[in-house]
Design an enzyme around this catalytic site. Structure first.
Site, PDB file in Angstrom:
ATOM      1  N   LYS A  28     -11.954  -1.872  18.443  1.00 39.20           N
ATOM      2  CA  LYS A  28     -10.892  -2.291  19.086  1.00 39.20           C
ATOM      3  C   LYS A  28     -10.442  -2.162  20.500  1.00 39.20           C
ATOM      4  O   LYS A  28      -9.242  -2.425  20.682  1.00 39.20           O
ATOM      5  CB  LYS A  28      -9.512  -1.713  17.882  1.00 39.20           C
ATOM      6  CG  LYS A  28     -10.023  -2.151  16.025  1.00 39.20           C
ATOM      7  CD  LYS A  28      -8.849  -2.238  15.649  1.00 39.20           C
ATOM      8  CE  LYS A  28      -8.392  -1.889  14.456  1.00 39.20           C
ATOM      9  NZ  LYS A  28      -7.603  -2.304  13.341  1.00 39.20           N
ATOM     10  N   ASN A  88       0.742  -0.975  -0.132  1.00 40.36           N
ATOM     11  CA  ASN A  88       0.342   0.373   0.254  1.00 40.36           C
ATOM     12  C   ASN A  88       0.925   0.725   0.301  1.00 40.36           C
ATOM     13  O   ASN A  88       1.999   1.360   0.178  1.00 40.36           O
ATOM     14  CB  ASN A  88      -1.091   0.163   1.276  1.00 40.36           C
ATOM     15  CG  ASN A  88      -0.189  -0.131   2.321  1.00 40.36           C
ATOM     16  OD1 ASN A  88       0.558   1.004   2.838  1.00 40.36           O
ATOM     17  ND2 ASN A  88      -1.031  -1.339   3.286  1.00 40.36           N
ATOM     18  N   LYS A  97     -13.958   2.253  14.996  1.00 40.19           N
ATOM     19  CA  LYS A  97     -12.561   0.965  15.269  1.00 40.19           C
ATOM     20  C   LYS A  97     -12.471   1.693  16.415  1.00 40.19           C
ATOM     21  O   LYS A  97     -11.921   0.223  17.146  1.00 40.19           O
ATOM     22  CB  LYS A  97     -11.427   2.442  13.843  1.00 40.19           C
ATOM     23  CG  LYS A  97     -10.705   1.521  13.953  1.00 40.19           C
ATOM     24  CD  LYS A  97     -10.151   2.011  13.190  1.00 40.19           C
ATOM     25  CE  LYS A  97     -10.965   1.833  11.734  1.00 40.19           C
ATOM     26  NZ  LYS A  97     -10.408   2.201  10.495  1.00 40.19           N
ATOM     27  N   PHE A 126      -4.970   4.370  14.650  1.00 40.62           N
ATOM     28  CA  PHE A 126      -4.966   5.295  12.939  1.00 40.62           C
ATOM     29  C   PHE A 126      -5.830   5.076  12.432  1.00 40.62           C
ATOM     30  O   PHE A 126      -6.139   3.814  12.348  1.00 40.62           O
ATOM     31  CB  PHE A 126      -3.472   5.472  12.315  1.00 40.62           C
ATOM     32  CG  PHE A 126      -2.764   6.577  12.744  1.00 40.62           C
ATOM     33  CD1 PHE A 126      -1.912   6.250  14.064  1.00 40.62           C
ATOM     34  CD2 PHE A 126      -2.786   7.757  12.528  1.00 40.62           C
ATOM     35  CE1 PHE A 126      -1.638   7.113  14.551  1.00 40.62           C
ATOM     36  CE2 PHE A 126      -2.415   8.565  12.814  1.00 40.62           C
ATOM     37  CZ  PHE A 126      -0.938   8.952  13.927  1.00 40.62           C
ATOM     38  N   ASP A 143      -5.257  -9.326  13.824  1.00 43.34           N
ATOM     39  CA  ASP A 143      -4.957  -7.454  13.771  1.00 43.34           C
ATOM     40  C   ASP A 143      -4.448  -7.138  14.796  1.00 43.34           C
ATOM     41  O   ASP A 143      -4.370  -7.731  15.876  1.00 43.34           O
ATOM     42  CB  ASP A 143      -6.739  -7.147  14.340  1.00 43.34           C
ATOM     43  CG  ASP A 143      -6.740  -5.705  13.914  1.00 43.34           C
ATOM     44  OD1 ASP A 143      -6.227  -4.928  14.926  1.00 43.34           O
ATOM     45  OD2 ASP A 143      -7.923  -5.503  13.565  1.00 43.34           O
ATOM     46  N   ILE A 144      -3.240  -6.109  14.345  1.00 42.80           N
ATOM     47  CA  ILE A 144      -2.251  -6.400  15.476  1.00 42.80           C
ATOM     48  C   ILE A 144      -2.632  -5.483  16.686  1.00 42.80           C
ATOM     49  O   ILE A 144      -2.249  -6.026  17.820  1.00 42.80           O
ATOM     50  CB  ILE A 144      -0.562  -5.499  14.516  1.00 42.80           C
ATOM     51  CG1 ILE A 144      -0.522  -6.679  13.853  1.00 42.80           C
ATOM     52  CG2 ILE A 144       0.271  -5.061  16.041  1.00 42.80           C
ATOM     53  CD1 ILE A 144       0.624  -5.776  12.962  1.00 42.80           C
TER      54      ILE A 144
HETATM   55  O1  C5P Z   1      -8.933  -1.877  10.552  1.00 44.35           O
HETATM   56  P1  C5P Z   1      -7.722  -0.835  10.449  1.00 44.35           P
HETATM   57  O2  C5P Z   1      -6.949  -1.338   9.149  1.00 44.35           O
HETATM   58  O3  C5P Z   1      -9.157   0.832   9.455  1.00 44.35           O
HETATM   59  O4  C5P Z   1      -7.335  -0.218  11.736  1.00 44.35           O
HETATM   60  C1  C5P Z   1      -6.299   1.156  11.824  1.00 44.35           C
HETATM   61  C2  C5P Z   1      -5.648   0.640  12.691  1.00 44.35           C
HETATM   62  O5  C5P Z   1      -5.476  -0.662  12.719  1.00 44.35           O
HETATM   63  C3  C5P Z   1      -4.427   1.203  12.329  1.00 44.35           C
HETATM   64  O6  C5P Z   1      -3.546   1.946  13.810  1.00 44.35           O
HETATM   65  C4  C5P Z   1      -3.455  -0.118  12.103  1.00 44.35           C
HETATM   66  O7  C5P Z   1      -2.292  -0.172  12.685  1.00 44.35           O
HETATM   67  C5  C5P Z   1      -4.166  -0.844  12.739  1.00 44.35           C
HETATM   68  N1  C5P Z   1      -4.312  -2.494  12.414  1.00 44.35           N
HETATM   69  C6  C5P Z   1      -4.041  -3.169  12.824  1.00 44.35           C
HETATM   70  N2  C5P Z   1      -3.441  -4.641  11.952  1.00 44.35           N
HETATM   71  C7  C5P Z   1      -4.423  -4.844  10.906  1.00 44.35           C
HETATM   72  C8  C5P Z   1      -4.938  -3.542  10.447  1.00 44.35           C
HETATM   73  C9  C5P Z   1      -4.607  -2.679  11.321  1.00 44.35           C
HETATM   74  O8  C5P Z   1      -2.570  -3.485  13.608  1.00 44.35           O
HETATM   75  N3  C5P Z   1      -4.421  -6.132  10.273  1.00 44.35           N
END
Ligand code: C5P
Length: 409
Positions: free
Chosen positions: A343, A210, A339, A325, A308-309
């Site tokens: 989360k 990306n 979000k 973010f 999802d970290i």
């Molecule tokens: O779910 P989304 O991608 O919209 O959320 C964005 C936030 O979640 C950012 O802080 C991004 O670093 C984190 N994120 C993550 N792991 C993922 C997707 C997003 O930690 N697989």
């Protein structure tokens, strides 16, 4: 005042009409208790004589890298080691460019490379020169490297023009220097930052990526380090220098970032997930390059969800303060609030991507920070380094008191 009592300040004065204000600056630094040694560029000597600075600082002024008598008294490496802080005020467009590119062809630039002391620069120049993309790129490079930028102020200029480019007034410079010497708002804290994109391999030569440049995350890492935190930066594939006093670990995929972040957050006080982590990856990465065969149909990629970290960190039993973010192309606030709840994070920084000059791979960003208790703070549009500093201050304000040692995840 005495707020800089005993602090050894190396003041670099570069060429510009604002050099005359550096004389007042020396006076005020000494009033605050600092010991000051002055180094002038050749340009600065066209505006103010070294005798002025010698009288005010109480020490001989140096300009020349090749002066044998001066080198015998205190060599340039010795001078670089002597400094507890290097302040360049005024910093001309030329000096900023030379510092950004690491030149070492005069005494001041050489000292700036040879010192391990923090570097603070206060630019002053014609407003057009300040606004020029070359100057702005140099400033961004310096900021990403952890150089503290002060100003410039806006207003009437010596050249008769009006705009940004005035040297910040000496009392404000002294105040900022004192703040820099004070323990930072994140002193003793551990902050983990993830930044940049992830690359998800399709085969050995192709990947899904990306447009994230990592600049926002790197600016946050730099600002947290400047605020005194121990910073662990987990970086996806980016082309950025590591900010000063930041421990960096490079990763490529979401899987690698997940493992690196979970290891890094052990014992951390805060986690800022500024990375643009891929949401999907090819379910299987082909071991060999996928060939195009005449007559055969184009292959179909089967994707699977990545880890999802941020959610994983937020779900830890003794989790750090979590900041996420939300980069959206529309309806930013509503998605960001969603979000925040989904989360279970402590803050979400929402930004609109796709607008010209903002978001991905841009110098500026526009951040709206949201918290679970209805907290809403619009940081507006600003350079990423400025937003990063404000965000770090906000995190410091909202961070719970340090946990007892051993009680962390
Ligand atoms: O779910 P989304 O991608 O919209 O959320 C964005 C936030 O979640 C950012 O802080 C991004 O670093 C984190 N994120 C993550 N792991 C993922 C997707 C997003 O930690 N697989």
């Amino acid at each position: 005042m005495g707020t800089l009592e005993g602090t050894r300040v190396l003041l670099g004065v570069s060429g510009g009409i604002a050099a005359y204000k550096a004389a007042d600056l020396v006076r005020r630094l000494r009033d605050a208790g600092a010991e000051v040694r002055v180094v002038m560029t050749a340009g600065a000597r066209q505006f103010v004589t070294p005798a002025t600075f010698q009288a005010l600082s109480g020490h001989p002024v140096r300009s020349d890298l090749w002066d044998p008598a001066a080198e015998a008294a205190m060599g340039h490496i010795e001078l670089a080691r002597w400094a507890e802080i290097v302040l360049v005020a005024p910093a001309s467009a030329n000096t900023l460019a030379r510092l950004a590119h690491g030149l070492a062809d005069d005494l001041l630039s050489t000292l700036c490379l040879a010192t391990s002391a923090p570097l603070m620069v206060a630019p002053a120049m014609n407003q057009q020169m300040w606004a020029h993309p070359a100057t702005q790129a140099n400033v961004a490079t310096l900021g990403a490297r952890g150089v503290v930028l002060l100003g410039p102020d806006s207003g009437g200029q010596a050249c008769g023009e009006f705009g940004a480019g005035r040297l910040v007034e000496p009392p404000a410079i002294v105040e900022r220097l004192a703040a820099l010497r004070a323990p930072g708002v994140l002193a003793g804290r551990v902050v983990v930052v993830s930044a940049g994109p992830t690359f998800e391999d399709v085969d050995p030569v192709r990947f899904i990526g990306n447009r994230s440049s990592g600049r926002m995350g790197f600016a946050i890492a730099a600002a947290a380090a400047a605020a005194g935190a121990e910073v662990r930066l987990v970086a996806g594939p980016v082309h950025l220098p590591t900010p000063a006093r930041v421990a960096r670990r490079d990763v490529r995929s979401a899987r690698e970032m997940h493992a690196a972040v979970l290891a890094a957050v052990a014992g951390a006080d805060a986690y800022v997930g500024a990375a643009a982590v891929a949401d999907f990856r090819p379910a299987v990465a082909a071991p060999d390059k996928i060939k195009k065969t005449d007559g055969a149909p184009a292959p179909t990629l089967l994707l699977e969800r990545t880890e999802d970290i941020l959610a994983a960190v937020a779900a830890l039993p003794a989790r750090p303060f979590c900041v996420g973010f939300a980069a959206e192309t529309g309806d930013v606030e509503a998605y960001a609030r969603g979000k925040l709840q989904r989360k279970r994070v402590d803050l979400v920084c929402a930004n609109r991507v796709g607008a010209p000059g903002e978001g991905f791979d841009a110098d500026d960003n526009a951040l709206l920070v949201l918290g679970p208790d209805g907290f809403r703070l619009d940081l507006g549009r600003a350079p990423k380094a400025v937003l990063a500093t404000r965000l770090v201050e906000l995190i410091a304000q909202r961070l719970p008191a340090p946990r007892a040692a051993g009680a962390r995840a």
